[in-house]
Design a protein around this motif. Structure first.
Motif, PDB file in Angstrom:
ATOM      1  N   GLU A  75      97.726  43.909  -8.259  1.00  0.00           N
ATOM      2  CA  GLU A  75      96.370  44.600  -8.314  1.00  0.00           C
ATOM      3  C   GLU A  75      96.534  46.169  -8.690  1.00  0.00           C
ATOM      4  O   GLU A  75      97.388  46.668  -7.909  1.00  0.00           O
ATOM      5  N   LYS A  76      95.785  46.532  -9.683  1.00  0.00           N
ATOM      6  CA  LYS A  76      95.785  48.204  -9.842  1.00  0.00           C
ATOM      7  C   LYS A  76      95.463  48.731  -8.500  1.00  0.00           C
ATOM      8  O   LYS A  76      95.849  49.918  -8.221  1.00  0.00           O
ATOM      9  N   ARG A  77      94.075  48.282  -8.057  1.00  0.00           N
ATOM     10  CA  ARG A  77      93.776  49.251  -6.790  1.00  0.00           C
ATOM     11  C   ARG A  77      93.978  48.352  -5.598  1.00  0.00           C
ATOM     12  O   ARG A  77      94.016  47.260  -5.384  1.00  0.00           O
ATOM     13  N   LYS A  78      94.455  49.171  -4.759  1.00  0.00           N
ATOM     14  CA  LYS A  78      94.611  48.813  -3.239  1.00  0.00           C
ATOM     15  C   LYS A  78      93.728  49.602  -2.398  1.00  0.00           C
ATOM     16  O   LYS A  78      93.569  50.781  -2.406  1.00  0.00           O
ATOM     17  N   VAL A  79      93.039  49.008  -1.324  1.00  0.00           N
ATOM     18  CA  VAL A  79      92.137  49.587  -0.555  1.00  0.00           C
ATOM     19  C   VAL A  79      92.388  49.086   0.790  1.00  0.00           C
ATOM     20  O   VAL A  79      92.589  47.759   1.034  1.00  0.00           O
ATOM     21  N   ILE A  80      92.281  49.915   1.712  1.00  0.00           N
ATOM     22  CA  ILE A  80      92.514  49.682   3.185  1.00  0.00           C
ATOM     23  C   ILE A  80      91.085  50.387   4.081  1.00  0.00           C
ATOM     24  O   ILE A  80      90.905  51.559   3.721  1.00  0.00           O
ATOM     25  N   ILE A  81      90.388  49.423   4.651  1.00  0.00           N
ATOM     26  CA  ILE A  81      89.395  49.855   5.470  1.00  0.00           C
ATOM     27  C   ILE A  81      89.831  49.733   6.744  1.00  0.00           C
ATOM     28  O   ILE A  81      89.981  48.853   7.305  1.00  0.00           O
ATOM     29  N   VAL A  82      89.544  51.033   7.525  1.00  0.00           N
ATOM     30  CA  VAL A  82      90.302  51.255   8.895  1.00  0.00           C
ATOM     31  C   VAL A  82      88.783  51.413   9.746  1.00  0.00           C
ATOM     32  O   VAL A  82      88.019  52.077   9.395  1.00  0.00           O
ATOM     33  N   ILE A  83      88.880  50.507  10.527  1.00  0.00           N
ATOM     34  CA  ILE A  83      87.522  50.434  11.555  1.00  0.00           C
ATOM     35  C   ILE A  83      88.133  50.787  12.911  1.00  0.00           C
ATOM     36  O   ILE A  83      89.185  49.925  13.628  1.00  0.00           O
ATOM     37  N   THR A  84      87.529  51.707  13.520  1.00  0.00           N
ATOM     38  CA  THR A  84      87.997  51.915  14.912  1.00  0.00           C
ATOM     39  C   THR A  84      86.862  52.492  15.789  1.00  0.00           C
ATOM     40  O   THR A  84      85.910  53.015  15.299  1.00  0.00           O
ATOM     41  N   ASP A  85      87.182  52.343  17.079  1.00  0.00           N
ATOM     42  CA  ASP A  85      86.138  52.904  18.165  1.00  0.00           C
ATOM     43  C   ASP A  85      86.768  53.982  18.950  1.00  0.00           C
ATOM     44  O   ASP A  85      86.354  54.053  19.969  1.00  0.00           O
ATOM     45  N   GLY A  86      87.946  54.420  18.848  1.00  0.00           N
ATOM     46  CA  GLY A  86      88.548  55.285  19.396  1.00  0.00           C
ATOM     47  C   GLY A  86      89.502  56.344  18.866  1.00  0.00           C
ATOM     48  O   GLY A  86      89.568  55.924  17.485  1.00  0.00           O
ATOM     49  N   GLU A  87      90.056  57.423  19.346  1.00  0.00           N
ATOM     50  CA  GLU A  87      90.772  58.130  18.888  1.00  0.00           C
ATOM     51  C   GLU A  87      92.041  57.668  18.615  1.00  0.00           C
ATOM     52  O   GLU A  87      92.619  56.912  19.703  1.00  0.00           O
ATOM     53  N   PRO A  88      93.163  58.116  17.607  1.00  0.00           N
ATOM     54  CA  PRO A  88      94.393  57.622  17.777  1.00  0.00           C
ATOM     55  C   PRO A  88      95.176  58.399  19.102  1.00  0.00           C
ATOM     56  O   PRO A  88      94.760  59.134  19.534  1.00  0.00           O
ATOM     57  N   ASP A  89      96.268  57.613  19.317  1.00  0.00           N
ATOM     58  CA  ASP A  89      96.979  57.981  20.595  1.00  0.00           C
ATOM     59  C   ASP A  89      97.464  59.380  20.326  1.00  0.00           C
ATOM     60  O   ASP A  89      97.890  59.980  21.291  1.00  0.00           O
ATOM     61  N   ASP A  90      97.856  59.795  19.359  1.00  0.00           N
ATOM     62  CA  ASP A  90      98.505  60.961  18.829  1.00  0.00           C
ATOM     63  C   ASP A  90      97.663  62.204  18.885  1.00  0.00           C
ATOM     64  O   ASP A  90      98.036  63.061  18.388  1.00  0.00           O
ATOM     65  N   ALA A  91      96.595  62.198  19.346  1.00  0.00           N
ATOM     66  CA  ALA A  91      95.573  63.465  19.446  1.00  0.00           C
ATOM     67  C   ALA A  91      96.249  64.658  19.886  1.00  0.00           C
ATOM     68  O   ALA A  91      96.194  65.722  19.181  1.00  0.00           O
ATOM     69  N   ARG A  92      96.965  64.452  21.087  1.00  0.00           N
ATOM     70  CA  ARG A  92      97.628  65.683  21.514  1.00  0.00           C
ATOM     71  C   ARG A  92      98.687  66.279  20.630  1.00  0.00           C
ATOM     72  O   ARG A  92      98.738  67.637  20.661  1.00  0.00           O
ATOM     73  N   ASN A  93      99.091  65.760  19.586  1.00  0.00           N
ATOM     74  CA  ASN A  93     100.128  66.125  18.638  1.00  0.00           C
ATOM     75  C   ASN A  93      99.475  66.585  17.268  1.00  0.00           C
ATOM     76  O   ASN A  93      99.975  66.511  16.347  1.00  0.00           O
ATOM     77  N   GLY A  94      98.119  66.712  17.470  1.00  0.00           N
ATOM     78  CA  GLY A  94      97.326  67.229  16.247  1.00  0.00           C
ATOM     79  C   GLY A  94      97.261  66.083  15.202  1.00  0.00           C
ATOM     80  O   GLY A  94      97.080  66.090  14.055  1.00  0.00           O
ATOM     81  N   TYR A  95      97.379  64.711  15.639  1.00  0.00           N
ATOM     82  CA  TYR A  95      97.209  63.500  14.575  1.00  0.00           C
ATOM     83  C   TYR A  95      98.546  63.636  13.779  1.00  0.00           C
ATOM     84  O   TYR A  95      98.179  62.685  12.695  1.00  0.00           O
ATOM     85  N   LEU A  96      99.467  64.077  13.997  1.00  0.00           N
ATOM     86  CA  LEU A  96     100.716  64.220  12.863  1.00  0.00           C
ATOM     87  C   LEU A  96     101.243  62.736  12.497  1.00  0.00           C
ATOM     88  O   LEU A  96     101.205  62.707  11.221  1.00  0.00           O
ATOM     89  N   PRO A  97     101.425  61.964  13.445  1.00  0.00           N
ATOM     90  CA  PRO A  97     101.803  60.661  13.104  1.00  0.00           C
ATOM     91  C   PRO A  97     100.851  60.081  12.378  1.00  0.00           C
ATOM     92  O   PRO A  97     101.130  59.368  11.172  1.00  0.00           O
ATOM     93  N   THR A  98      99.779  59.997  12.603  1.00  0.00           N
ATOM     94  CA  THR A  98      98.658  59.276  11.832  1.00  0.00           C
ATOM     95  C   THR A  98      98.309  60.022  10.676  1.00  0.00           C
ATOM     96  O   THR A  98      98.108  59.308   9.618  1.00  0.00           O
ATOM     97  N   ARG A  99      97.992  61.289  10.583  1.00  0.00           N
ATOM     98  CA  ARG A  99      97.965  61.801   9.261  1.00  0.00           C
ATOM     99  C   ARG A  99      99.127  61.662   8.339  1.00  0.00           C
ATOM    100  O   ARG A  99      99.025  61.396   7.122  1.00  0.00           O
ATOM    101  N   SER A 100     100.456  61.412   8.723  1.00  0.00           N
ATOM    102  CA  SER A 100     101.590  60.976   7.786  1.00  0.00           C
ATOM    103  C   SER A 100     101.452  59.579   7.384  1.00  0.00           C
ATOM    104  O   SER A 100     101.590  59.678   6.242  1.00  0.00           O
TER     105      SER A 100
END
Length: 81
Positions: free
Chosen positions: A5-30
């Motif tokens: 398929e040409k388009r790929k979509v991921i829908i992320v549903i969360t009720d909390g912050e990533p565990d890496d908040a103290r690191n500026g979300y660097l792993p999550t942002r990566s």
């Protein structure tokens, strides 16, 4: 990425912050950037929280009962593109 398929979509549903908040979300942002660089569209849905600091396309719902309606709305918007 291996799908045809040409388009790929991921829908992320969360009720909390990533565990890496103290690191500026660097792993999550990566991971998010790797998805975007690969052509994967991302939509963030925050349940009782804002996820705009992570996802360019995002919504917030405060009641899980709203999830069905919002998923339908998001799906319509994605298909209209």
């Amino acid at each position: 990425l291996a799908t045809r398929e040409k388009r790929k979509v991921i829908i992320v549903i969360t009720d909390g912050e990533p565990d890496d908040a103290r690191n500026g979300y660097l792993p999550t942002r990566s991971i998010i950037q790797r998805c975007l660089d690969s052509g994967i569209e991302l939509v963030g849905i925050g349940v009782g929280m804002d996820v705009g600091h992570l996802f360019a396309r995002h919504i917030r719902i405060d009641d899980i009962a709203d999830l069905r309606r919002e998923l339908f709305s998001i799906s319509q918007a994605l298909l209209a593109v």
